[in-house]
Scaffold this active site. Sequence first.
Site, PDB file in Angstrom:
ATOM      1  CD  GLN A 167      -6.362  -5.652   3.122  1.00  0.00           C
ATOM      2  OE1 GLN A 167      -5.954  -4.464   3.150  1.00  0.00           O
ATOM      3  NE2 GLN A 167      -7.034  -6.201   1.936  1.00  0.00           N
ATOM      4  N   GLY A 171       1.688  -4.143   3.653  1.00  0.00           N
ATOM      5  CA  GLY A 171       1.801  -5.537   3.601  1.00  0.00           C
ATOM      6  C   GLY A 171       3.189  -6.039   4.273  1.00  0.00           C
ATOM      7  NE  ARG A 185     -20.487   4.163   0.280  1.00  0.00           N
ATOM      8  CZ  ARG A 185     -20.928   3.612  -0.837  1.00  0.00           C
ATOM      9  NH1 ARG A 185     -22.032   3.999  -1.155  1.00  0.00           N
ATOM     10  NH2 ARG A 185     -20.218   2.459  -1.609  1.00  0.00           N
ATOM     11  CB  CYS A 207      -0.523   0.177   7.612  1.00  0.00           C
ATOM     12  SG  CYS A 207      -2.456   0.436   7.081  1.00  0.00           S
ATOM     13  CB  SER A 265      -9.415   1.404   2.384  1.00  0.00           C
ATOM     14  OG  SER A 265      -8.779   0.210   2.188  1.00  0.00           O
ATOM     15  CG  HIS A 316      -6.175   2.244  -0.164  1.00  0.00           C
ATOM     16  ND1 HIS A 316      -4.752   2.793  -0.868  1.00  0.00           N
ATOM     17  CD2 HIS A 316      -5.616   1.102   0.527  1.00  0.00           C
ATOM     18  CE1 HIS A 316      -3.984   2.234  -0.260  1.00  0.00           C
ATOM     19  NE2 HIS A 316      -4.284   1.119   0.523  1.00  0.00           N
ATOM     20  CB  CYS A 376      -0.991   0.172   1.271  1.00  0.00           C
ATOM     21  SG  CYS A 376      -2.176  -1.203   1.072  1.00  0.00           S
TER      22      CYS A 376
END
Length: 385
Positions: A159, A373, A214, A371, A240, A341, A89
């Site tokens: 995750q 992986g 939203r 954060c 995300s 994301h 990420c």
Amino acid sequence: MAEAYIIEAVRTPVGRRNGGLATVHPADLGAHVLKALMERAGAPPAAVEDVVFGCLDTVGPQAGDIARTCWLAAGLPEEVPGVTVDRQCGSSQQALHFAAQGVLSGTQDLVVAGGVQNMSQVPIAFASRQAAEPLGLTEGPYAGSEGWRARYGEQPVNQFHGAELIADKWAISRREMEEFALRSHQRALRAAEEGRFDRELVPYGEVAADEGPRADTSLEKMACLRPVVEDGRLTAAVSSQVSDGASAMLLASERAVREHGLAPRARVHHLSVRGEDPIRMLSAPIPATAYALDKAGMSLGDIDLVEINEAFASVVLAWLRETGADPEKVNVNGGAIALGHPLGATGTRLTTTLLHELERTGGRYGLQTMCEGGGQANVTIIERL
């Protein structure tokens, strides 16, 4: 001492899964921001020495060194190379680090950093499955490693499990995460209404604004969703969003600024990356932030704004508890829960938003972390000029 200056930073709107950007080739998404970046910066494209792009799941339209493909698809000079990096990420935040390090080392003067991801076309983890199945490999990347098993046993590595472990360790309730998620949407909607994103956005066709926020969400609606993991606290509402998008920045040395008459908007004050427990995976921003501040000789009191990626609400809430940061300085324009994301693009998307918000508010220092992986986290501190 050498400096690495941020000259320009732009991004596409973030498209919702199967939304307005879903059918756009990733190379064209990346090309779109690259053309806008070079036009706005006023730097000669032929003077760029490298294009460093983040991207995950590099198969199909994202294969073949997408950084290079994006640059060429933009019609930019063939003599400029490109390289694609994968730190999960944090890939485009790492791209920014590599670009800045090239400038700080004195070996490069003008470097582009950025990232691209079309998750509608290439779903998360699709690449590893596609590569493994023809070889008869049906298990994940850790299965079968004697060294890994000796160190971490047979614990699940993903995750969602990591985000649940964080919620457990820091006693974060589902309701608390849903309240955080609602604030993310409210902040993103307010930012859009007030035009805070206008300067950083490069509309793509009819897609002129982020599609994720939203206006109709509520705590009551969130409470009706099923947990992602059985008997867990996480739902899609506090996670995300799967998204499509691209972002890019131009980094320059003092010499490049002089030679090309560029106008620096910020400088890179600090770069670092740290690792932690790969099973919990997503809590690395906590020790990484402490490490970065110590190495930079700073405290959170010196930081005017923070962008921490909202991979899951539990990640940010645990970070807030451990650091004691002021929530009113963190993700003030919403985060990935609302905005989305697009994995390879999010790093420099966050930096782009951070830079523009520092300019809007008159802040001096901004800190970004996310954060990644493998239990990793990059930290970048920029100083507005």
